[in-house]
Design a protein around this motif. Structure first.
Motif, PDB file in Angstrom:
ATOM      1  N   GLU A  36       0.819  -1.130  -0.145  1.00 47.09           N
ATOM      2  CA  GLU A  36       0.050  -0.121  -0.044  1.00 47.09           C
ATOM      3  C   GLU A  36       1.011   1.341   0.054  1.00 47.09           C
ATOM      4  O   GLU A  36       0.695   2.363  -0.809  1.00 47.09           O
ATOM      5  N   VAL A  63      -3.972  10.457 -15.474  1.00 45.03           N
ATOM      6  CA  VAL A  63      -5.005   9.577 -15.879  1.00 45.03           C
ATOM      7  C   VAL A  63      -5.040   9.648 -17.440  1.00 45.03           C
ATOM      8  O   VAL A  63      -4.837   8.338 -18.184  1.00 45.03           O
ATOM      9  N   LEU A  85      -3.567   1.697  -8.643  1.00 42.89           N
ATOM     10  CA  LEU A  85      -4.963   1.611  -7.687  1.00 42.89           C
ATOM     11  C   LEU A  85      -5.401   0.215  -7.510  1.00 42.89           C
ATOM     12  O   LEU A  85      -5.715  -0.201  -6.103  1.00 42.89           O
ATOM     13  N   LYS A  94      -2.462  -0.787  -5.058  1.00 41.15           N
ATOM     14  CA  LYS A  94      -2.761  -0.313  -3.837  1.00 41.15           C
ATOM     15  C   LYS A  94      -3.932  -0.874  -2.925  1.00 41.15           C
ATOM     16  O   LYS A  94      -3.911  -1.120  -1.589  1.00 41.15           O
ATOM     17  N   LYS A  95      -4.974  -1.067  -3.649  1.00 42.47           N
ATOM     18  CA  LYS A  95      -6.205  -1.713  -3.037  1.00 42.47           C
ATOM     19  C   LYS A  95      -5.929  -3.053  -2.340  1.00 42.47           C
ATOM     20  O   LYS A  95      -6.261  -3.422  -1.372  1.00 42.47           O
ATOM     21  N   ASN A 113      -4.259  -2.568   0.850  1.00 42.60           N
ATOM     22  CA  ASN A 113      -5.209  -2.378   1.753  1.00 42.60           C
ATOM     23  C   ASN A 113      -6.224  -3.393   2.056  1.00 42.60           C
ATOM     24  O   ASN A 113      -6.512  -3.584   3.313  1.00 42.60           O
TER      25      ASN A 113
END
Lengths: 250, 442
Positions: free
Chosen positions: B104, B128, B139, B142-143, B146
């Motif tokens: 993360e 983006v 993303l 990172k998710k 988490n």
């Protein structure tokens, strides 16, 4: 309709509430598409800070710079929302608000000198009017999205004024206070966290701060019966919300 | 003309940081300062007089991005003080939780805080349209980091589930299998990430000039022959033959208060050093997992490297290590039908007076926690030394190296490059407004 101008700010804090926003992995691109995010220094350079429809502010007010910055944000914003328990109650940094700052300097920095011109850790409402308070250490993602959706529609969000005990009931958890005699702050703590700690078999630490009309006297009495000293219980309550204890049990 | 370059609030870092540089009228550096101006929160004082059980949840609040690091390091130090040992299952779950934090944190820093510098953008949001797949990959990873912290720690930020003695609730076999599946799916993305960050240009402005004192790198030595975020001995590139037990951490990370920062500076014997991903990879490259090592070699960058900007690349390499290690740990937990529900080790019988020290490798470097308890289990002394406090002096040294090489650069160029150098350390302070002010003194 023009997209609402939003700013996300941090005063003295761990940045955890801002990190919850950054951690909206599935929703992040939709969220930044629905708003005009003008200032979010933790995530982006080149902020534009002329005016805001909504300012989301994390952290407690500790330094003169914090206070000045908060007044500046308030003056530029139609709505100011306190995010996180530090902003709403003072949070963990306020747990020692009854000790002189010089004592703290001596312990941590080895000097009596007021090195950083620090005050006690104050919640935002001690300095400026706050339109809505979203507590949590950190704030819960679903509560943040719920609040943001209301704000985008021009409404003030609805506060969760039910205790953690209600969340526990929904999860059918065993009561750690009554059945196991643990120092659980669930009855006096604002819920909405889906009873994270009790659902892991651990007592509530009170990280969302006090629920409205919390009955501290009763909580203290129950825990005293279980063998905890009044001082230990009061200290636990004050960990996240130093003011709460002072206001309600004196 | 003499000039002052003042970056009052450094953006894309956690916390309030300030850069102040003063240059005289012959372009000689007079002062290069990196200040951590976050309001003081007095955590070491908060700990005093408290029951040891309250400590982990309080010190977790020092930092959001590495709250797992603070919570677990305090838990390890307190268990050391109590003489409490935990099960192998608990040790493995803690390792998995650390890998979740590292994924993360490293993905947040590499993709969302640092990458915009290298591509001339103000934020990842601006990236983006140019790099939609890369941002989505960031993303997704990172998710996953988490998700691991949420599952094992009970919450992605300020984990509730990791406590002294073990865990409140042990994840189920099915939950671990779901995470494992996702790790395997995203493993090629983690490899791709090393390739992306290996392909960036890292100017060697921070490399000490010939004849100058080389940068020292400090990290915990892994106990076994594998790369690890855990260990009880401190290694330094300045003296490769010797290691120091963590109990003697003050010989390396000795703090002093400097007027411009509410974080205490660390200067062992007055000399700055680097701690973090670059230090770990420099010191223990050969212990990395196979894919992480292969991907690192394929970048063409050779380690040890004295270029502080390579910390970004090393975080990408460590991210891949964390994917491999997390899969390995889950497989160990799943052996013999595990994991099994298990109550935390009982601390009640263990309460005693004593001193405990622990250190871990958190995303930004070595983190030290020390506690002394009285016989009732109340804390009488606490000391916490964070990686960013240790790195602060080295950041200033790097500013000096940059300005030594580019004395003629204009103010905006200097400000941009010094920000990029400071950001490469992934400093953890806590953030606000950002503007660059250039003052020229007459």
């Amino acid at each position: 309709m023009a997209k609402p101008k939003v700013g996300i700010f941090g005063l003295t804090s761990c940045a955890g509430d801002q990190l919850v926003v950054v951690n909206l992995e599935d929703e992040l691109l939709d969220v930044v598409g629905a708003i005009d995010l003008r200032s979010f220094i933790m995530a982006a350079s080149n902020p534009v800070e002329d005016e805001f429809d909504v300012a989301l502010v994390e952290g407690s007010v500790v330094t003169a710079e914090d206070e000045e910055r908060l007044r500046e944000i308030r003056a530029k914003s139609k709505l100011l929302v306190a995010i996180g328990t530090c902003a709403v109650w003072g949070g963990i940094p306020g747990a020692l608000n009854d000790l002189g700052r010089n004592t703290l300097y001596r312990i941590v920095y080895g000097t009596d000198e007021d090195l950083f011109k620090a005050s006690v850790a104050r919640p935002l409402k001690a300095v400026v009017p706050v339109d809505f308070a979203l507590p949590g250490c950190p704030i819960e993602k679903h509560q943040f999205l719920e609040a943001l959706a209301s704000l985008l529609h021009g409404d003030l969000p609805i506060a969760h004024n039910t205790p953690v005990c209600l969340d526990c009931r929904f999860n059918e958890n065993l009561c750690l206070l009554k059945a196991k005699g643990q120092l659980c702050l669930g009855p006096v703590t604002a819920g909405g966290c889906r009873a994270r700690c009790p659902s892991h078999g651990l007592p509530c630490e009170g990280c969302h701060g006090p629920v409205e009309e919390a009955n501290f006297a009763s909580e203290v009495a129950i825990l005293q019966e279980k063998g905890f000293s009044r001082e230990r219980v009061a200290r636990a309550i004050r960990n996240f919300a130093h003011q709460a204890d002072l206001a309600r049990t004196s | 003309m003499p000039r002052t370059i003042d970056v009052k609030h450094l953006s894309r870092v956690e916390g309030h940081g300030r850069i102040l540089v003063e240059i005289d009228d012959r372009n000689r550096l007079e002062r290069a300062q990196f200040s951590l101006v976050e309001g003081p929160r007095f955590f070491e004082a908060l700990a005093r007089g408290r029951d040891f059980r309250d400590i982990p949840m309080m010190v977790s609040r020092i930092c959001a991005i590495c709250s797992v690091g603070h919570k677990l390091t305090s838990v390890l130090a307190l268990e050391d003080a109590l003489g409490l040992t935990v099960s192998r299952q608990t040790q493995l779950l803690r390792d998995l939780l650390f890998q979740g934090m590292s994924i993360e944190s490293h993905v947040l820093h590499t993709y969302f805080l640092a990458l915009p510098d290298f591509l001339g953008a103000g934020s990842a949001i601006e990236l983006v349209p140019r790099l939609p797949n890369e941002v989505k990959l960031g993303l997704a990873m990172k998710k996953l980091g988490n998700t691991i912290q949420e599952l094992v720690g009970g919450r992605a930020i300020h984990p509730v589930n990791a406590i002294i003695g073990g865990f409140g609730r042990v994840p189920t076999r099915d939950e671990l299998l779901t995470v494992r599946k996702r790790l395997v799916e995203l493993l090629p993305g983690a490899e791709k990430t090393v390739e992306i960050f290996g392909g960036l240009t890292y100017p060697d402005d921070t490399v000490p000039a010939d004849g100058a004192r080389p940068t020292s790198f400090v990290a915990l030595a892994p106990d076994g022959d594998q790369f690890s975020f855990f260990g009880r001995r401190i290694a330094t590139s300045a003296a490769p033959e010797t290691v120091l037990p963590v109990e003697e951490y003050k010989a390396i990370a000795d703090e002093r208060v400097v007027p411009h920062s509410s974080a205490k500076h660390s200067l062992p014997g007055g000399e700055p050093y680097f701690t973090g991903a670059l230090a770990r990879v420099n010191l223990f490259f050969n212990k990395l997992t196979p894919r992480a090592k292969a991907a690192a070699l394929a970048t063409g960058v050779r380690f040890p490297s004295a270029n502080s900007l390579h910390n970004n690349l090393c975080q990408a390499i460590e991210n891949l290590y964390s994917f491999e290690r997390a899969i390995e740990v889950i497989d160990l937990l799943l052996e013999d039908g595990g994991p099994r529900p298990e109550a935390p080790a009982d601390v009640e019988a263990k309460v005693r007076a004593g001193r405990g020290v622990a250190a871990t490798e958190v995303p930004r470097g070595t983190l030290y926690h020390e506690y002394e308890l009285d016989d009732a289990g109340q804390v009488v002394y606490a000391n916490i030394i964070t990686p960013t406090a240790q790195n602060q002096a080295n950041v200033e040294k790097d500013f000096g190296s940059y300005l030594h090489r580019h004395p003629e650069a204009d103010d905006a160029t200097i400000a941009f490059n010094l920000e990029m150098i400071a950001r490469a350390y992934d400093p953890c302070i806590s953030c606000a407004a950002h503007y660059v002010e250039v003052k020229r003194r007459s």
